[in-house]
Design a protein around this motif. Structure first.
Motif, PDB file in Angstrom:
ATOM      1  N   PRO A 191      21.843  63.426  10.551  1.00 43.35           N
ATOM      2  CA  PRO A 191      21.138  63.712   9.297  1.00 43.35           C
ATOM      3  C   PRO A 191      22.115  64.082   8.187  1.00 43.35           C
ATOM      4  O   PRO A 191      23.304  64.318   8.441  1.00 43.35           O
ATOM      5  N   PRO A 192      21.636  64.147   6.953  1.00 37.33           N
ATOM      6  CA  PRO A 192      22.500  64.642   5.868  1.00 37.33           C
ATOM      7  C   PRO A 192      22.852  66.106   6.122  1.00 37.33           C
ATOM      8  O   PRO A 192      21.971  66.920   6.378  1.00 37.33           O
ATOM      9  N   TYR A 193      24.155  66.434   6.057  1.00 40.21           N
ATOM     10  CA  TYR A 193      24.540  67.819   6.330  1.00 40.21           C
ATOM     11  C   TYR A 193      25.588  68.375   5.359  1.00 40.21           C
ATOM     12  O   TYR A 193      26.156  69.448   5.584  1.00 40.21           O
ATOM     13  N   ILE A 194      25.842  67.667   4.277  1.00 41.75           N
ATOM     14  CA  ILE A 194      26.776  68.175   3.267  1.00 41.75           C
ATOM     15  C   ILE A 194      26.029  69.117   2.336  1.00 41.75           C
ATOM     16  O   ILE A 194      24.918  68.818   1.887  1.00 41.75           O
ATOM     17  N   ARG A 195      26.628  70.276   2.045  1.00 43.59           N
ATOM     18  CA  ARG A 195      26.012  71.200   1.089  1.00 43.59           C
ATOM     19  C   ARG A 195      25.949  70.530  -0.281  1.00 43.59           C
ATOM     20  O   ARG A 195      26.886  69.855  -0.702  1.00 43.59           O
ATOM     21  N   THR A 196      24.843  70.748  -0.989  1.00 38.36           N
ATOM     22  CA  THR A 196      24.639  70.078  -2.279  1.00 38.36           C
ATOM     23  C   THR A 196      25.823  70.249  -3.208  1.00 38.36           C
ATOM     24  O   THR A 196      26.284  69.283  -3.837  1.00 38.36           O
ATOM     25  N   GLN A 197      26.343  71.470  -3.297  1.00 35.81           N
ATOM     26  CA  GLN A 197      27.432  71.716  -4.236  1.00 35.81           C
ATOM     27  C   GLN A 197      28.739  71.051  -3.808  1.00 35.81           C
ATOM     28  O   GLN A 197      29.667  70.935  -4.610  1.00 35.81           O
ATOM     29  N   ALA A 198      28.812  70.589  -2.561  1.00 36.20           N
ATOM     30  CA  ALA A 198      30.039  69.958  -2.064  1.00 36.20           C
ATOM     31  C   ALA A 198      29.998  68.440  -2.154  1.00 36.20           C
ATOM     32  O   ALA A 198      31.028  67.784  -1.952  1.00 36.20           O
ATOM     33  N   VAL A 199      28.841  67.864  -2.473  1.00 29.90           N
ATOM     34  CA  VAL A 199      28.724  66.412  -2.498  1.00 29.90           C
ATOM     35  C   VAL A 199      29.679  65.795  -3.508  1.00 29.90           C
ATOM     36  O   VAL A 199      30.344  64.787  -3.243  1.00 29.90           O
ATOM     37  N   ASN A 200      29.783  66.411  -4.689  1.00 29.25           N
ATOM     38  CA  ASN A 200      30.651  65.857  -5.735  1.00 29.25           C
ATOM     39  C   ASN A 200      32.129  65.974  -5.404  1.00 29.25           C
ATOM     40  O   ASN A 200      32.964  65.334  -6.049  1.00 29.25           O
ATOM     41  N   ALA A 201      32.453  66.781  -4.393  1.00 28.45           N
ATOM     42  CA  ALA A 201      33.852  66.938  -4.002  1.00 28.45           C
ATOM     43  C   ALA A 201      34.273  65.928  -2.934  1.00 28.45           C
ATOM     44  O   ALA A 201      35.448  65.877  -2.560  1.00 28.45           O
ATOM     45  N   LEU A 202      33.322  65.128  -2.447  1.00 28.87           N
ATOM     46  CA  LEU A 202      33.659  64.120  -1.453  1.00 28.87           C
ATOM     47  C   LEU A 202      34.538  63.039  -2.073  1.00 28.87           C
ATOM     48  O   LEU A 202      34.568  62.868  -3.285  1.00 28.87           O
ATOM     49  N   SER A 203      35.228  62.284  -1.243  1.00 31.50           N
ATOM     50  CA  SER A 203      36.077  61.206  -1.744  1.00 31.50           C
ATOM     51  C   SER A 203      35.224  60.188  -2.496  1.00 31.50           C
ATOM     52  O   SER A 203      34.030  60.034  -2.235  1.00 31.50           O
ATOM     53  N   ARG A 204      35.852  59.469  -3.424  1.00 33.59           N
ATOM     54  CA  ARG A 204      35.089  58.498  -4.211  1.00 33.59           C
ATOM     55  C   ARG A 204      34.531  57.386  -3.327  1.00 33.59           C
ATOM     56  O   ARG A 204      33.496  56.795  -3.633  1.00 33.59           O
ATOM     57  N   LEU A 215      23.625  62.037   2.512  1.00 36.89           N
ATOM     58  CA  LEU A 215      24.729  63.003   2.506  1.00 36.89           C
ATOM     59  C   LEU A 215      24.267  64.425   2.226  1.00 36.89           C
ATOM     60  O   LEU A 215      24.709  65.375   2.873  1.00 36.89           O
ATOM     61  N   ASP A 216      23.379  64.573   1.237  1.00 36.42           N
ATOM     62  CA  ASP A 216      23.000  65.890   0.712  1.00 36.42           C
ATOM     63  C   ASP A 216      22.028  66.589   1.650  1.00 36.42           C
ATOM     64  O   ASP A 216      20.864  66.203   1.768  1.00 36.42           O
ATOM     65  N   GLY A 217      22.511  67.651   2.288  1.00 37.66           N
ATOM     66  CA  GLY A 217      21.692  68.402   3.237  1.00 37.66           C
ATOM     67  C   GLY A 217      21.062  69.645   2.663  1.00 37.66           C
ATOM     68  O   GLY A 217      20.578  70.504   3.420  1.00 37.66           O
ATOM     69  N   GLY A 218      21.051  69.765   1.336  1.00 36.34           N
ATOM     70  CA  GLY A 218      20.456  70.943   0.722  1.00 36.34           C
ATOM     71  C   GLY A 218      21.488  72.013   0.425  1.00 36.34           C
ATOM     72  O   GLY A 218      22.688  71.844   0.661  1.00 36.34           O
ATOM     73  N   GLU A 219      21.018  73.123  -0.087  1.00 37.97           N
ATOM     74  CA  GLU A 219      21.911  74.180  -0.561  1.00 37.97           C
ATOM     75  C   GLU A 219      22.907  74.633   0.498  1.00 37.97           C
ATOM     76  O   GLU A 219      24.081  74.853   0.209  1.00 37.97           O
ATOM     77  N   ASP A 220      22.451  74.783   1.735  1.00 42.14           N
ATOM     78  CA  ASP A 220      23.358  75.220   2.804  1.00 42.14           C
ATOM     79  C   ASP A 220      23.674  74.105   3.798  1.00 42.14           C
ATOM     80  O   ASP A 220      24.333  74.343   4.817  1.00 42.14           O
ATOM     81  N   GLY A 221      23.191  72.895   3.517  1.00 42.24           N
ATOM     82  CA  GLY A 221      23.464  71.762   4.400  1.00 42.24           C
ATOM     83  C   GLY A 221      22.591  71.692   5.639  1.00 42.24           C
ATOM     84  O   GLY A 221      22.773  70.810   6.478  1.00 42.24           O
ATOM     85  N   LEU A 222      21.605  72.571   5.739  1.00 44.11           N
ATOM     86  CA  LEU A 222      20.837  72.695   6.984  1.00 44.11           C
ATOM     87  C   LEU A 222      19.385  72.250   6.879  1.00 44.11           C
ATOM     88  O   LEU A 222      18.617  72.388   7.839  1.00 44.11           O
ATOM     89  N   ASP A 223      18.981  71.703   5.739  1.00 44.13           N
ATOM     90  CA  ASP A 223      17.563  71.368   5.539  1.00 44.13           C
ATOM     91  C   ASP A 223      17.023  70.462   6.644  1.00 44.13           C
ATOM     92  O   ASP A 223      15.936  70.700   7.190  1.00 44.13           O
TER      93      ASP A 223
END
Length: 284
Positions: A191-204, A215-223
């Protein structure tokens, strides 16, 4: 241009652009568009490539330099020995996810030994990678792959057909368990497990080409894990398992979610980089 000249030029262009793995990417792209392989590069380096092939390679190099991942350019990715078509609505399957397949296969084989024809539910199926890898290894099994993306479902179904597995695979539109009524011997998910605020820091390469909702798993990545932990039990056959891929630093948080929901942790799978990548649970 010859094959050797084309390879040299491709390596030089990707190195000059700062691509992370220039030699490997150059080889993959040149081999794909020229229809050659490593043996040809060694035994027939002076083979002449026609202009259309050279132009196709140059266009592919332009795309790679712009940040598009190599396998997105090819349009497919190999996973567990299977050639899987990619699309805009699918996550590119990666080798770490093969750890999940390795951990679930023994459970399915035990079910077969017990006289069952195991059923698999793949949540967020994408290309169908996990479900199709399991089906390819266990001929008695069948699977339902669910996704909210119609593009992903079409891609998964096309992959099943190309691999000769469509008679045992169903692609179904469902928001997690919303369209699921039956029970399964194995429920699996990357499932998506990246914290929302970290998505923009992923590689291009990841941020720009993998679908954000994969990718986006919510605020803490656990949704997604909260949903799976709270709803999977009513869809799990007796003796079945739930296996999920996780982020490298999420084991304790996800384990707690499942333990509170009445599960027991059976196994922890470690990926190629030595990270805890897969958790396998059963009902306590």
């Amino acid at each position: 241009m010859t094959l050797a000249e084309t390879l040299r030029r491709a390596r030089a262009r990707l190195r000059g652009a700062g691509v992370e793995t220039p030699d490997l990417d150059a080889r993959i792209l040149v081999e794909h568009f020229s229809g050659t392989n490593r043996t040809d590069a060694i035994l027939s380096p002076d083979r002449t490539l026609d202009q259309a092939t050279v132009d196709a390679v140059e266009t592919a190099l332009d795309r790679r330099i712009s940040g598009e991942p190599t396998y997105r350019i090819l349009g497919y990715r190999e996973f567990y020995g299977l050639k899987l078509k990619l699309s805009a609505g699918t996550l590119e399957p990666r080798p770490d996810t093969e750890t999940l397949v390795d951990k679930v296969l023994p459970y399915l084989r035990e079910q077969v030994k017990a006289g069952e024809r195991p059923r698999i539910l793949d949540l967020g199926t994408g290309t169908g990678a996990i479900a199709l890898a399991l089906l390819s290894a266990v001929s008695e099994a069948s699977a339902v792959g669910v996704d909210v993306s119609s593009d992903a479902l079409a891609t998964a179904q096309a992959n099943a057909e190309a691999l000769g597995l469509s008679d045992r695979f169903e692609a179904r539109s469902s928001d997690w368990f919303s369209a699921i009524t039956e029970k399964f011997h194995a429920i699996v998910s990357n499932p998506p497990y990246i914290r929302t605020q970290a998505v923009n820091a992923l590689s291009r390469e990841v941020r720009g080409f993998d679908p954000e909702r994969a990718l986006d798993g919510g605020e803490d990545g656990l949704d997604a894990y909260r949903t799976i932990a709270s709803q999977a039990a009513s869809h799990l056959e007796h003796g079945g398992c739930v296996a999920v891929e996780i982020g490298f630093d999420q084991r304790l948080d996800i384990e707690r979610l499942f333990l509170r929901a009445g599960y027991a942790l059976n196994e922890v799978g470690v990926d190629l980089g030595g990270h805890q990548r897969v958790l396998v649970f059963s009902k306590a």
